[in-house]
Design an enzyme around this catalytic site. Structure first.
Site, PDB file in Angstrom:
ATOM      1  N   THR A  72      -3.802 -10.851   4.299  1.00 51.45           N
ATOM      2  CA  THR A  72      -3.134 -11.539   3.186  1.00 51.45           C
ATOM      3  C   THR A  72      -1.895 -12.249   3.723  1.00 51.45           C
ATOM      4  O   THR A  72      -1.678 -13.451   3.491  1.00 51.45           O
ATOM      5  CB  THR A  72      -2.735 -10.531   2.087  1.00 51.45           C
ATOM      6  OG1 THR A  72      -3.937  -9.919   1.600  1.00 51.45           O
ATOM      7  CG2 THR A  72      -1.998 -11.187   0.944  1.00 51.45           C
ATOM      8  N   ASN A 149     -16.510 -11.851   1.698  1.00 52.26           N
ATOM      9  CA  ASN A 149     -16.375 -10.434   1.371  1.00 52.26           C
ATOM     10  C   ASN A 149     -17.244  -9.994   0.205  1.00 52.26           C
ATOM     11  O   ASN A 149     -17.616  -8.838   0.105  1.00 52.26           O
ATOM     12  CB  ASN A 149     -14.906 -10.105   1.067  1.00 52.26           C
ATOM     13  CG  ASN A 149     -14.234 -11.120   0.185  1.00 52.26           C
ATOM     14  OD1 ASN A 149     -14.300 -12.327   0.437  1.00 52.26           O
ATOM     15  ND2 ASN A 149     -13.572 -10.659  -0.859  1.00 52.26           N
ATOM     16  N   GLN A 177     -13.842 -10.293   7.443  1.00 56.96           N
ATOM     17  CA  GLN A 177     -15.072  -9.530   7.184  1.00 56.96           C
ATOM     18  C   GLN A 177     -16.089  -9.666   8.316  1.00 56.96           C
ATOM     19  O   GLN A 177     -17.106  -8.975   8.318  1.00 56.96           O
ATOM     20  CB  GLN A 177     -15.713  -9.985   5.864  1.00 56.96           C
ATOM     21  CG  GLN A 177     -14.894  -9.668   4.632  1.00 56.96           C
ATOM     22  CD  GLN A 177     -14.845  -8.177   4.285  1.00 56.96           C
ATOM     23  OE1 GLN A 177     -15.603  -7.363   4.817  1.00 56.96           O
ATOM     24  NE2 GLN A 177     -13.951  -7.812   3.384  1.00 56.96           N
ATOM     25  N   SER A 197      -7.765  -8.651   9.464  1.00 57.27           N
ATOM     26  CA  SER A 197      -7.197  -7.408   8.912  1.00 57.27           C
ATOM     27  C   SER A 197      -8.090  -6.295   9.433  1.00 57.27           C
ATOM     28  O   SER A 197      -9.302  -6.333   9.202  1.00 57.27           O
ATOM     29  CB  SER A 197      -7.264  -7.439   7.382  1.00 57.27           C
ATOM     30  OG  SER A 197      -6.125  -6.866   6.823  1.00 57.27           O
ATOM     31  N   HIS A 199      -8.481  -3.019   8.887  1.00 51.31           N
ATOM     32  CA  HIS A 199      -9.016  -1.846   8.171  1.00 51.31           C
ATOM     33  C   HIS A 199     -10.438  -2.067   7.659  1.00 51.31           C
ATOM     34  O   HIS A 199     -11.093  -1.134   7.213  1.00 51.31           O
ATOM     35  CB  HIS A 199      -8.084  -1.441   7.019  1.00 51.31           C
ATOM     36  CG  HIS A 199      -7.982  -2.434   5.908  1.00 51.31           C
ATOM     37  ND1 HIS A 199      -8.697  -2.306   4.745  1.00 51.31           N
ATOM     38  CD2 HIS A 199      -7.233  -3.560   5.769  1.00 51.31           C
ATOM     39  CE1 HIS A 199      -8.380  -3.313   3.932  1.00 51.31           C
ATOM     40  NE2 HIS A 199      -7.502  -4.092   4.530  1.00 51.31           N
ATOM     41  N   THR A 235      10.109  -4.653  11.820  1.00 49.77           N
ATOM     42  CA  THR A 235       9.816  -3.616  12.816  1.00 49.77           C
ATOM     43  C   THR A 235       8.312  -3.460  13.018  1.00 49.77           C
ATOM     44  O   THR A 235       7.563  -3.368  12.041  1.00 49.77           O
ATOM     45  CB  THR A 235      10.440  -2.277  12.346  1.00 49.77           C
ATOM     46  OG1 THR A 235      11.837  -2.481  12.208  1.00 49.77           O
ATOM     47  CG2 THR A 235      10.167  -1.160  13.338  1.00 49.77           C
ATOM     48  N   CYS A 323      -8.822  -7.810 -12.536  1.00 49.61           N
ATOM     49  CA  CYS A 323      -8.271  -7.409 -13.820  1.00 49.61           C
ATOM     50  C   CYS A 323      -7.131  -8.368 -14.171  1.00 49.61           C
ATOM     51  O   CYS A 323      -6.089  -8.363 -13.531  1.00 49.61           O
ATOM     52  CB  CYS A 323      -7.753  -5.988 -13.725  1.00 49.61           C
ATOM     53  SG  CYS A 323      -7.636  -5.205 -15.309  1.00 49.61           S
TER      54      CYS A 323
END
Ligand SMILES: Cc1ncc(COP(=O)(O)O)c(C=O)c1O
Length: 380
Positions: A72, A149, A177, A197, A199, A235, A323
């Site tokens: 992001t 995604n 992805q 990203s 994760h 950091t 949402c």
């Protein structure tokens, strides 16, 4: 009842190699990577190892990797940097980009930057002719995801790169992805900026990267620190960097096997689902797709009703809905493919990983079949 996690595109379980490296770093590396003392230098070593590991995994030079807090942030930085340093910027992104691209493009448009959204067809495919026309009109930055995604479509990045560079424009690819699921060769694909990203493929959350083509620069969008050679202040996340080293090592050793396993599992799951839930509708470009993603719809069944029932039956999946002000809006990706509101709301995404056992996929298909039967009966 065992739970079956089929939402790997939201986030993947952390790989054991990543977890062990993070635990070790949390207890054994107390320093700040920007400090000059011994502890700081040990932390610095971890961060630099992570940078080299990412570079090796995607075939890019190490100095080309800027570590960030995730895709992001990386996507925001690439788009905003381009606009800041370009005379008469004209930014294109596809209609199926992640919100961290598409919402920035909308903001830029509000701020007066010339922008255009590249439409997709009913299978989520892109028309390269449309892009050529926009490049002729002077597009300066094209932002395309390597893999989607929600529907799993894989886009022809090398072909797009050729068109973009022929007209002297710049290419940004969101590879979030793709990594760990299909081969990702940064140099080979001739990309200018790639964002990641980690994760999504079993690395830690909260760490990502921008990979830069040699000679291309990027400026920070935040102020307040000199870290990452002034390109990303703040950091450094040393435990996450350590986890990244572990995750990239696992990818290097097992990447080919993961991809093969995913292909096989997808075929197995699709066959079982088709058998258990007749009338299953498949969405996306099935010929160019991630091997771990299936976007489906069940006749007459709202996606959210399905997902709630699936959750109660121990199956975790996703709809891609957002949402907004308390109401569930269908996925912008499926809407961009031309589906009407209610039809778009039927979309359900199953995504899994190399560690998802075959038996779990078979059992998930059985539970899905039973849910579809029950919900269909309620409707008549
Ligand atoms: C294609 C794509 N880009 C960007 C992101 C954003 O990643 P993160 O939330 O880790 O910043 C995601 C996460 O869903 C994604 O799937």
């Amino acid at each position: 009842m065992n739970r079956i996690y089929l939402d790997w595109n939201a986030t993947a379980p952390v790989l054991p190699e990543a977890r062990e490296a993070m635990v070790e770093a949390l207890s054994g590396v107390p320093g700040n990577a920007s400090s000059v003392h011994h502890e700081g230098q040990i932390a610095r070593t971890v961060v630099e190892r992570a940078r080299r590991a990412v570079a090796k995994a995607v075939n890019a030079p190490a100095q080309a990797v800027v570590l960030t807090g995730g895709a992001t942030e990386s996507n925001n930085q690439v788009l905003r940097h381009h606009v800041r340093v370009t005379d008469e910027p004209f930014v294109i992104c596809t209609a199926v980009e992640h919100p961290s691209v598409i919402e920035v493009v909308r903001d830029l448009e509000q701020e007066g930057v010339r922008c255009a959204i590249w439409p997709v067809d009913a299978k989520g495919r892109l028309d390269l002719g449309w892009l050529e026309a926009k490049l002729d009109e002077g597009a300066t930055l094209v932002s395309v995801m390597w893999a989607n995604n929600e529907i799993g479509n894989v886009y022809p990045i090398a072909e797009i790169a050729e068109l973009v560079h022929d007209k002297g424009a710049t290419l940004h690819v969101d590879g979030t992805q793709a990594l760990g699921r299909i081969p990702v060769d940064f140099n080979g694909a001739d990309i200018d900026y790639m964002t990641l990203s980690f994760h999504k493929m079993g690395g830690p959350k909260g760490i990502g990267a921008i990979v830069l083509r040699e000679g291309i620069k990027i400026e920070a969008i935040l102020a307040g620190g000199h870290q990452e050679r002034g390109r990303r202040p703040g950091t450094e996340n040393v435990p996450a960097a350590a986890g990244l080293v572990g995750a990239m090592a696992a990818l290097g050793e097992q990447g080919d096997a993961w991809r093969e396993a995913l292909q096989r599992k997808r075929a197995l799951f699709l066959e079982a689902l088709t058998e258990q839930a007749p009338g299953l509708e498949l969405r996306g470009d099935l010929e160019h797709t991630l091997p771990n993603t299936l976007n489906v719809a069940f006749e007459g069944i709202d996606g959210e009703d399905f997902l709630l029932a699936a959750d109660l039956e121990g199956v975790s999946a996703s709809s891609g809905s957002a949402c907004t002000a308390g109401s569930l809006e269908p996925s912008h990706v499926v809407l961009a493919m031309g589906f009407e509101h209610d039809d778009a709301r039927r979309s359900v995404r199953f995504s899994f990983g190399p560690a998802t056992p075959d038996e779990d996929l078979m059992e998930a298909a059985r539970r899905v079949g039973a849910i579809v039967e029950r919900l269909s009966a309620l409707m008549v």
